[in-house]
Design a protein around this motif. Structure first.
Motif, mmCIF file in Angstrom:
data_model
loop_
_atom_site.group_PDB
_atom_site.id
_atom_site.type_symbol
_atom_site.label_atom_id
_atom_site.label_comp_id
_atom_site.label_asym_id
_atom_site.label_seq_id
_atom_site.Cartn_x
_atom_site.Cartn_y
_atom_site.Cartn_z
ATOM 1 N N ALA A 274 0.816 -14.060 9.099
ATOM 2 C CA ALA A 274 1.761 -13.307 8.271
ATOM 3 C C ALA A 274 1.425 -13.453 6.791
ATOM 4 O O ALA A 274 1.577 -12.504 6.002
ATOM 5 N N GLU A 275 0.964 -14.617 6.397
ATOM 6 C CA GLU A 275 0.587 -14.828 4.999
ATOM 7 C C GLU A 275 -0.717 -14.115 4.673
ATOM 8 O O GLU A 275 -0.878 -13.558 3.578
ATOM 9 N N VAL A 276 -1.665 -14.143 5.598
ATOM 10 C CA VAL A 276 -2.924 -13.433 5.395
ATOM 11 C C VAL A 276 -2.652 -11.953 5.130
ATOM 12 O O VAL A 276 -3.167 -11.356 4.177
ATOM 13 N N LEU A 277 -1.816 -11.350 5.969
ATOM 14 C CA LEU A 277 -1.494 -9.932 5.816
ATOM 15 C C LEU A 277 -0.736 -9.668 4.523
ATOM 16 O O LEU A 277 -0.968 -8.664 3.841
ATOM 17 N N ASP A 278 0.183 -10.565 4.163
ATOM 18 C CA ASP A 278 0.969 -10.374 2.953
ATOM 19 C C ASP A 278 0.089 -10.405 1.708
ATOM 20 O O ASP A 278 0.274 -9.613 0.784
ATOM 21 N N ILE A 279 -0.865 -11.324 1.677
ATOM 22 C CA ILE A 279 -1.757 -11.426 0.517
ATOM 23 C C ILE A 279 -2.545 -10.135 0.340
ATOM 24 O O ILE A 279 -2.640 -9.588 -0.772
ATOM 25 N N VAL A 280 -3.099 -9.619 1.426
ATOM 26 C CA VAL A 280 -3.857 -8.371 1.345
ATOM 27 C C VAL A 280 -2.952 -7.217 0.916
ATOM 28 O O VAL A 280 -3.324 -6.392 0.076
ATOM 29 N N ALA A 281 -1.742 -7.161 1.479
ATOM 30 C CA ALA A 281 -0.810 -6.080 1.147
ATOM 31 C C ALA A 281 -0.386 -6.128 -0.313
ATOM 32 O O ALA A 281 -0.238 -5.080 -0.974
ATOM 33 N N ILE A 282 -0.177 -7.319 -0.856
ATOM 34 C CA ILE A 282 0.228 -7.448 -2.256
ATOM 35 C C ILE A 282 -0.885 -6.973 -3.178
ATOM 36 O O ILE A 282 -0.644 -6.252 -4.154
ATOM 37 N N VAL A 283 -2.123 -7.386 -2.892
ATOM 38 C CA VAL A 283 -3.253 -6.941 -3.710
ATOM 39 C C VAL A 283 -3.378 -5.424 -3.662
ATOM 40 O O VAL A 283 -3.588 -4.760 -4.688
ATOM 41 N N GLU A 284 -3.236 -4.872 -2.476
ATOM 42 C CA GLU A 284 -3.321 -3.413 -2.310
ATOM 43 C C GLU A 284 -2.209 -2.726 -3.096
ATOM 44 O O GLU A 284 -2.442 -1.726 -3.784
ATOM 45 N N ALA A 285 -0.989 -3.263 -3.027
ATOM 46 C CA ALA A 285 0.152 -2.671 -3.729
ATOM 47 C C ALA A 285 0.013 -2.805 -5.242
ATOM 48 O O ALA A 285 0.422 -1.911 -5.996
ATOM 49 N N ALA A 286 -0.556 -3.916 -5.701
ATOM 50 C CA ALA A 286 -0.745 -4.108 -7.140
ATOM 51 C C ALA A 286 -1.669 -3.047 -7.711
ATOM 52 O O ALA A 286 -1.440 -2.534 -8.814
ATOM 53 N N HIS A 287 -2.700 -2.691 -6.964
ATOM 54 C CA HIS A 287 -3.603 -1.631 -7.421
ATOM 55 C C HIS A 287 -2.872 -0.294 -7.487
ATOM 56 O O HIS A 287 -3.015 0.454 -8.462
ATOM 57 N N ARG A 288 -2.071 -0.005 -6.459
ATOM 58 C CA ARG A 288 -1.316 1.256 -6.478
ATOM 59 C C ARG A 288 -0.317 1.281 -7.626
ATOM 60 O O ARG A 288 -0.135 2.316 -8.288
ATOM 61 N N SER A 289 0.327 0.152 -7.877
ATOM 62 C CA SER A 289 1.298 0.085 -8.964
ATOM 63 C C SER A 289 0.626 0.271 -10.314
ATOM 64 O O SER A 289 1.126 0.996 -11.175
ATOM 65 N N ARG A 290 -0.518 -0.373 -10.503
ATOM 66 C CA ARG A 290 -1.229 -0.266 -11.771
ATOM 67 C C ARG A 290 -1.701 1.164 -12.036
ATOM 68 O O ARG A 290 -1.614 1.673 -13.148
ATOM 69 N N THR A 291 -2.217 1.832 -10.994
ATOM 70 C CA THR A 291 -2.761 3.175 -11.176
ATOM 71 C C THR A 291 -1.662 4.238 -11.249
ATOM 72 O O THR A 291 -1.827 5.251 -11.925
ATOM 73 N N SER A 292 -0.528 4.002 -10.588
ATOM 74 C CA SER A 292 0.563 5.000 -10.603
ATOM 75 C C SER A 292 1.529 4.789 -11.757
ATOM 76 O O SER A 292 2.287 5.709 -12.111
ATOM 77 N N GLY A 293 1.551 3.579 -12.320
ATOM 78 C CA GLY A 293 2.497 3.291 -13.404
ATOM 79 C C GLY A 293 3.902 3.070 -12.909
ATOM 80 O O GLY A 293 4.868 3.222 -13.680
ATOM 81 N N ALA A 294 4.065 2.682 -11.638
ATOM 82 C CA ALA A 294 5.403 2.454 -11.080
ATOM 83 C C ALA A 294 5.367 1.299 -10.099
ATOM 84 O O ALA A 294 4.320 1.030 -9.490
ATOM 85 N N PRO A 295 6.483 0.597 -9.900
ATOM 86 C CA PRO A 295 6.525 -0.473 -8.889
ATOM 87 C C PRO A 295 6.300 0.093 -7.490
ATOM 88 O O PRO A 295 6.541 1.270 -7.232
ATOM 89 N N VAL A 296 5.827 -0.750 -6.592
ATOM 90 C CA VAL A 296 5.550 -0.360 -5.215
ATOM 91 C C VAL A 296 6.388 -1.239 -4.287
ATOM 92 O O VAL A 296 6.375 -2.469 -4.431
ATOM 93 N N THR A 297 7.090 -0.610 -3.374
ATOM 94 C CA THR A 297 7.869 -1.332 -2.378
ATOM 95 C C THR A 297 7.032 -1.533 -1.120
ATOM 96 O O THR A 297 6.453 -0.577 -0.615
ATOM 97 N N LEU A 298 6.985 -2.763 -0.636
ATOM 98 C CA LEU A 298 6.230 -3.042 0.576
ATOM 99 C C LEU A 298 7.106 -2.832 1.810
ATOM 100 O O LEU A 298 8.301 -3.120 1.775
#
Length: 299
Positions: A274-298
């Motif tokens: 569960a932690e392995v998946l969460d780490i990957v998901a957070i990194v993926e979401a951070a990229h989407r947030s940075r490029t979109s200019g908005a927070p991302v809900t997981l």
């Protein structure tokens, strides 16, 4: 787990040697008995394939391969040959784009496979890798070496932490989105301190990324693009604040290697899936947030 001096050292194989972790792991394990980390030894390696667009791999792979060879480790022609010779595998290839493919080739051998720091670049890849491991009885191992350091473990107490503030180097590399290269170390520490289940990632404004859990606990991550050896943190909880500093270098790797040996002996993951998946998901979401200019809900 206490090292069993009567058990023969585990035979580990390196997959991809374009990272300084390849010779460092080899030296720290040594002969498996008298090394800094007893219980395992490197007995085979596969050089790997360097991508032309990835300088850290392209420009270092030959030198690291020679260094590993000079330490007495035979270089095999395929990862499968390494897997046949060893009890467990260490995917230390620095280019995370190769990890899913290498893991898929190794999992059918049914042996433990550690994927160094950047488990996968996408949540989809991570899920497929873990599912493949389950099918073949392969024990998936993961984690930044920083989560296993005594400095971090003394400061982090998941049952008490409600906010974590982390600062470390954040250099980037081609083909690796925001936080996916060195920033993943900070994400790993945040999840190690607060547990899986991050609900919101905001990298849209300012120079720090904020992670929020459903119960209101938070982690903030930031740093400079230029690499430096130091990662610092502050863990806040009901008992007060606890600070730590981690310095990168071979000694930092001993806790990780000990966790890998223990996991191979016990048959239990050194980092929960569960932690392995969460780490990957957070990194993926951070990229989407940075490029979109908005927070991302997981999800």
């Amino acid at each position: 787990m206490t090292y069993d001096e009567t058990a023969p050292p585990l035979r580990f194989g390196l997959i991809g040697v374009d990272s300084p972790h390849a010779p460092s792991f080899t030296r720290l394990f040594g002969d498996g008995v008298t090394g800094a980390v007893p219980g395992g030894t490197i007995t085979a390696a596969w050089k790997g394939v360097a991508a032309r667009d990835f300088p850290l791999s392209r420009d270092r792979i030959d030198a690291f391969a020679q260094e590993v060879s000079d330490l007495g480790v035979p270089l095999c022609t395929t990862p499968e040959e390494v897997a046949e010779r060893c009890d467990a595998l260490l995917v230390v290839a620095s280019d995370a784009r190769t990890h899913a493919g290498y893991f898929t080739r190794l999992a059918p051998f049914g042996k433990p496979v550690y994927v160094d720091t950047r488990f996968a670049l996408t949540t989809e890849d991570a899920r497929v890798m873990l599912a493949t491991a389950g099918v073949h009885g392969c024990l998936p191992l993961a984690g930044s070496p920083k989560r296993f350091t005594p400095e971090f473990r003394r400061a982090a107490d998941r049952s008490r932490a409600d906010h974590v503030d982390l600062t470390g180097p954040l250099p980037t590399q081609p083909g690796h989105p925001f936080l996916a290269w060195y920033g993943v170390h900070l994400v790993d520490l945040a999840v190690a301190a607060l547990g899986p289940g991050c609900a919101r990632v905001d990298a849209s404004t300012g120079d720090r990324t904020t992670l929020t859990w459903p119960d209101g606990r938070t982690a903030t991550l930031g740093g400079e693009e230029q690499w430096s050896p130091l990662t610092t943190g502050r863990v806040n909880g009901p008992g007060g604040a606890r600070e730590f500093t981690i310095e990168a270098g071979p000694p930092m790797l001993t806790g990780l290697l000990t966790s890998i040996v223990d996991a191979c002996r016990d048959g239990a993951p050194n980092v929960p899936e569960a932690e392995v998946l969460d780490i990957v998901a957070i990194v993926e979401a951070a990229h989407r947030s940075r490029t979109s200019g908005a927070p991302v809900t997981l999800p």
